[in-house]
Scaffold this motif. Structure first.
Motif, PDB file in Angstrom:
ATOM      1  N   GLY A 171     -27.549  69.912 -10.176  1.00 42.27           N
ATOM      2  CA  GLY A 171     -27.463  71.316  -9.824  1.00 42.27           C
ATOM      3  C   GLY A 171     -26.054  71.849  -9.890  1.00 42.27           C
ATOM      4  O   GLY A 171     -25.172  71.307 -10.546  1.00 42.27           O
ATOM      5  N   ILE A 172     -25.828  72.940  -9.167  1.00 41.41           N
ATOM      6  CA  ILE A 172     -24.540  73.640  -9.159  1.00 41.41           C
ATOM      7  C   ILE A 172     -24.068  73.777  -7.724  1.00 41.41           C
ATOM      8  O   ILE A 172     -24.833  74.165  -6.833  1.00 41.41           O
ATOM      9  CB  ILE A 172     -24.669  75.033  -9.808  1.00 41.41           C
ATOM     10  CG1 ILE A 172     -25.204  74.912 -11.231  1.00 41.41           C
ATOM     11  CG2 ILE A 172     -23.328  75.752  -9.815  1.00 41.41           C
ATOM     12  CD1 ILE A 172     -25.592  76.238 -11.849  1.00 41.41           C
ATOM     13  N   SER A 173     -22.811  73.460  -7.464  1.00 47.64           N
ATOM     14  CA  SER A 173     -22.243  73.568  -6.117  1.00 47.64           C
ATOM     15  C   SER A 173     -20.803  74.049  -6.230  1.00 47.64           C
ATOM     16  O   SER A 173     -20.271  74.226  -7.324  1.00 47.64           O
ATOM     17  CB  SER A 173     -22.300  72.218  -5.391  1.00 47.64           C
ATOM     18  OG  SER A 173     -21.565  71.232  -6.109  1.00 47.64           O
ATOM     19  N   ALA A 174     -20.165  74.255  -5.096  1.00 49.80           N
ATOM     20  CA  ALA A 174     -18.778  74.732  -5.079  1.00 49.80           C
ATOM     21  C   ALA A 174     -18.015  74.073  -3.948  1.00 49.80           C
ATOM     22  O   ALA A 174     -18.550  73.899  -2.841  1.00 49.80           O
ATOM     23  CB  ALA A 174     -18.722  76.252  -4.933  1.00 49.80           C
ATOM     24  N   TRP A 199     -25.934  65.981 -15.953  1.00 50.02           N
ATOM     25  CA  TRP A 199     -24.650  66.195 -15.286  1.00 50.02           C
ATOM     26  C   TRP A 199     -24.761  67.354 -14.307  1.00 50.02           C
ATOM     27  O   TRP A 199     -25.317  68.402 -14.624  1.00 50.02           O
ATOM     28  CB  TRP A 199     -23.556  66.504 -16.304  1.00 50.02           C
ATOM     29  CG  TRP A 199     -23.263  65.400 -17.265  1.00 50.02           C
ATOM     30  CD1 TRP A 199     -24.015  65.027 -18.337  1.00 50.02           C
ATOM     31  CD2 TRP A 199     -22.132  64.521 -17.244  1.00 50.02           C
ATOM     32  NE1 TRP A 199     -23.443  63.964 -19.003  1.00 50.02           N
ATOM     33  CE2 TRP A 199     -22.269  63.635 -18.346  1.00 50.02           C
ATOM     34  CE3 TRP A 199     -21.012  64.386 -16.426  1.00 50.02           C
ATOM     35  CZ2 TRP A 199     -21.342  62.637 -18.638  1.00 50.02           C
ATOM     36  CZ3 TRP A 199     -20.086  63.398 -16.711  1.00 50.02           C
ATOM     37  CH2 TRP A 199     -20.249  62.537 -17.784  1.00 50.02           C
ATOM     38  N   GLY A 200     -24.195  67.164 -13.102  1.00 55.31           N
ATOM     39  CA  GLY A 200     -24.150  68.232 -12.122  1.00 55.31           C
ATOM     40  C   GLY A 200     -22.809  68.938 -12.154  1.00 55.31           C
ATOM     41  O   GLY A 200     -21.769  68.322 -12.416  1.00 55.31           O
ATOM     42  N   LEU A 201     -22.810  70.251 -11.914  1.00 59.10           N
ATOM     43  CA  LEU A 201     -21.598  71.075 -11.990  1.00 59.10           C
ATOM     44  C   LEU A 201     -21.097  71.419 -10.593  1.00 59.10           C
ATOM     45  O   LEU A 201     -21.883  71.835  -9.728  1.00 59.10           O
ATOM     46  CB  LEU A 201     -21.899  72.357 -12.762  1.00 59.10           C
ATOM     47  CG  LEU A 201     -20.829  73.456 -12.747  1.00 59.10           C
ATOM     48  CD1 LEU A 201     -19.573  73.004 -13.493  1.00 59.10           C
ATOM     49  CD2 LEU A 201     -21.372  74.756 -13.345  1.00 59.10           C
ATOM     50  N   ARG A 202     -19.796  71.229 -10.380  1.00 61.18           N
ATOM     51  CA  ARG A 202     -19.175  71.697  -9.131  1.00 61.18           C
ATOM     52  C   ARG A 202     -17.943  72.535  -9.451  1.00 61.18           C
ATOM     53  O   ARG A 202     -17.088  72.115 -10.245  1.00 61.18           O
ATOM     54  CB  ARG A 202     -18.758  70.525  -8.233  1.00 61.18           C
ATOM     55  CG  ARG A 202     -18.196  71.012  -6.883  1.00 61.18           C
ATOM     56  CD  ARG A 202     -17.790  69.877  -5.973  1.00 61.18           C
ATOM     57  NE  ARG A 202     -16.568  69.229  -6.427  1.00 61.18           N
ATOM     58  CZ  ARG A 202     -15.896  68.324  -5.715  1.00 61.18           C
ATOM     59  NH1 ARG A 202     -16.353  67.961  -4.528  1.00 61.18           N
ATOM     60  NH2 ARG A 202     -14.810  67.763  -6.197  1.00 61.18           N
ATOM     61  N   TRP A 203     -17.864  73.703  -8.836  1.00 61.59           N
ATOM     62  CA  TRP A 203     -16.672  74.541  -8.970  1.00 61.59           C
ATOM     63  C   TRP A 203     -15.612  74.070  -7.985  1.00 61.59           C
ATOM     64  O   TRP A 203     -15.889  73.914  -6.794  1.00 61.59           O
ATOM     65  CB  TRP A 203     -17.013  76.014  -8.710  1.00 61.59           C
ATOM     66  CG  TRP A 203     -17.907  76.588  -9.772  1.00 61.59           C
ATOM     67  CD1 TRP A 203     -19.244  76.873  -9.678  1.00 61.59           C
ATOM     68  CD2 TRP A 203     -17.515  76.912 -11.106  1.00 61.59           C
ATOM     69  NE1 TRP A 203     -19.720  77.348 -10.861  1.00 61.59           N
ATOM     70  CE2 TRP A 203     -18.675  77.396 -11.771  1.00 61.59           C
ATOM     71  CE3 TRP A 203     -16.312  76.852 -11.799  1.00 61.59           C
ATOM     72  CZ2 TRP A 203     -18.656  77.812 -13.090  1.00 61.59           C
ATOM     73  CZ3 TRP A 203     -16.289  77.259 -13.117  1.00 61.59           C
ATOM     74  CH2 TRP A 203     -17.444  77.737 -13.755  1.00 61.59           C
TER      75      TRP A 203
END
Length: 470
Positions: A171-174, A199-203
């Motif tokens: 997923g996507i996180s920050a 692959w997971g996305l983190r800001w």
């Protein structure tokens, strides 16, 4: 153009130096943004510069060509700046085998070809035992002059400072909390770029200052890196094998700054903001001194002379303190020659250090035995290119003097630090004087460990000391 992200106590000075060389500095911290009027964008970084844990130098990691360009500039910061390529660079992937498990918070692992790493237990599921094998990635490299090992962990990740992609996330996180973090996650849906499958996305925190265009560029950049890493590892066996390097997408170089280099960096910083004499020298010696330096500059401005007496009086070393002789080598190693007691101290930067010697063997070059009751008296002065140690027996009779020629001495609170330049001068008990180890210095020059300018300085210092002792 190579984009560089800089963090730590050398940031302002290095930002100015690299921009003068046409490199782009990105992802600035708030103080850096205030000090430089333009040209500091929040966009993906090709290269990262981070101050070492002991503040003695910096690591330079990222795109190999960019790393080389940046490291070459930093190595020119002063005559006593050194650089070393890291054989265990950040981002590299290894198959490893556990060598020592059971104590502490992690295990020592074999990475192949004599390389060693540190695997934290909390990064692994289940029990870790000797002989276990894992496929790991380097999360944090280690300076060649320190005692730490490169930290490695299972799983793969890539990043550019604004975002990171990880096979261990989904997923996507920050990393940014609150509304801005929620906004970053929401804005991701507007980007016309797909995250690679699996692959997971983190800001990251720096993304809080990025616009939508930079965010899209960051995801695309990270995605390219992830796909390149997958392609490199495509032919690797499913299960970890013998310890070996599998992928090296990035390079890491370590740069160590000596006293003259730190003062040169002071000059660079001074062109941008108020900087007191010895700014980087003081901050390198003690993390507690950083806020004191910042306060002094805020109240009194910059300039002046390096206040060794005030700094030592506040943070050390003073009479009665115990400090080590941090004998650096041009190949990056740090050897502690022993720890002694400061028996005499002067506010002008001079100290005397006394050490009790352990019997056995002989004193280098002097060729006299080390006996029970012997005492070594070392006289150090901040900024001097040499220091003498006189060895005395239990009756106080001198057995000889050994003068070490080195980069300018720095007297930190717990350590006298310098890099040995091989050539030395001895004075025997009978009064005869000789210069020794010229051949070792010549070999170091031939091997590229010491450049000719620094070697010539060492030879001149040795000759001057020889004349003074004769």
């Amino acid at each position: 153009m190579t984009a560089v992200r800089i963090r730590g106590i050398y940031t302002t000075a290095l930002t100015r130096l690299l921009r003068q060389d046409g490199l782009e500095v990105v992802q600035p911290s708030p103080p850096i943004r205030e000090r430089f009027e333009d040209g500091l964008d929040t966009v993906p970084a090709d290269v990262r510069i981070d101050t070492s844990r002991d503040r003695q130098g910096v690591s330079v990691s990222g795109d190999p060509d960019g790393v080389e360009a940046v490291a070459a500039r930093l190595a020119d910061a002063g005559i006593d700046a050194f650089r070393w390529d890291d054989p265990i660079p950040e981002g590299a992937v290894f198959d490893c085998e556990v060598l020592e498990a059971g104590g502490g918070g992690g295990a020592t692992v074999d990475l192949g070809d004599g390389r060693r790493g540190y695997l934290p237990y909390d990064a692994v599921s289940g029990y870790v035992g000797d002989g276990d094998r894992y496929r790991v990635q380097v999360r944090e490299s280690a300076s060649p002059w320190g005692d730490d090992r490169a930290r490695v962990e299972p799983g793969f990740s890539v990043g550019d400072g604004l975002c990171s992609l990880s096979r261990d996330r989904s997923g996507i996180s920050a990393a940014v909390g609150g509304e801005r973090g929620e906004e970053l996650v929401g804005l991701t849906e507007l980007l016309s770029i797909e995250v690679p499958e699996g692959w997971g996305l983190r800001w990251e925190r720096a993304a809080a200052d990025a616009d939508l265009e930079a965010m899209g560029e960051a995801v695309a950049d990270a995605g390219d890196r992830a796909r390149e890493l997958e392609a490199t590892l495509a032919d690797a066996p499913d299960e970890p094998g013998d310890p070996a390097l599998l992928a090296e997408p990035e390079g890491t170089v370590w740069c160590w700054f000596g006293r003259e280099s730190r003062f040169a960096l002071d000059d660079s910083r001074c062109a941008v903001t108020a900087t007191m004499a010895g700014h980087h020298r003081i901050k390198a010696g003690s993390s507690a001194a950083s806020s004191a330096v910042d306060f002094a500059e805020a109240v009194c401005g910059g300039g002046g002379e390096f206040p060794f007496g005030a700094v030592a009086g506040q943070f050390g070393p003073e009479a009665g303190d115990r400090i080590a002789l941090g004998h650096g080598k041009p190949d990056g190693r740090l050897i502690t020659l022993g720890t002694g007691t400061v028996t005499d101290w002067s506010g002008d930067g001079s100290v005397s250090l006394e050490r009790e010697m352990t019997a056995g063997g002989t004193y280098d070059a002097l060729e006299v035995p080390i006996e029970r009751g012997d005492v070594a008296v070392t006289k150090l002065r901040e900024g001097r290119w040499w220091y003498p140690t006189t060895y005395r027996d239990s009756e106080g009779v001198a057995k000889g003097t050994y003068v070490n020629v080195c980069t300018p001495v720095e007297l930190f609170p717990d350590c006298a630090r310098y890099v040995d330049l091989y050539v030395d001068v001895i004075r025997r008990a009978d009064g005869s004087v000789a210069v020794v180890d010229r051949e070792e210095l010549a070999e170091a020059v031939a091997d590229g460990l010491v450049d000719e300018e620094l070697a010539e300085k060492a030879r001149n210092v040795a000759s001057a000391v020889e004349r003074a002792l004769s």
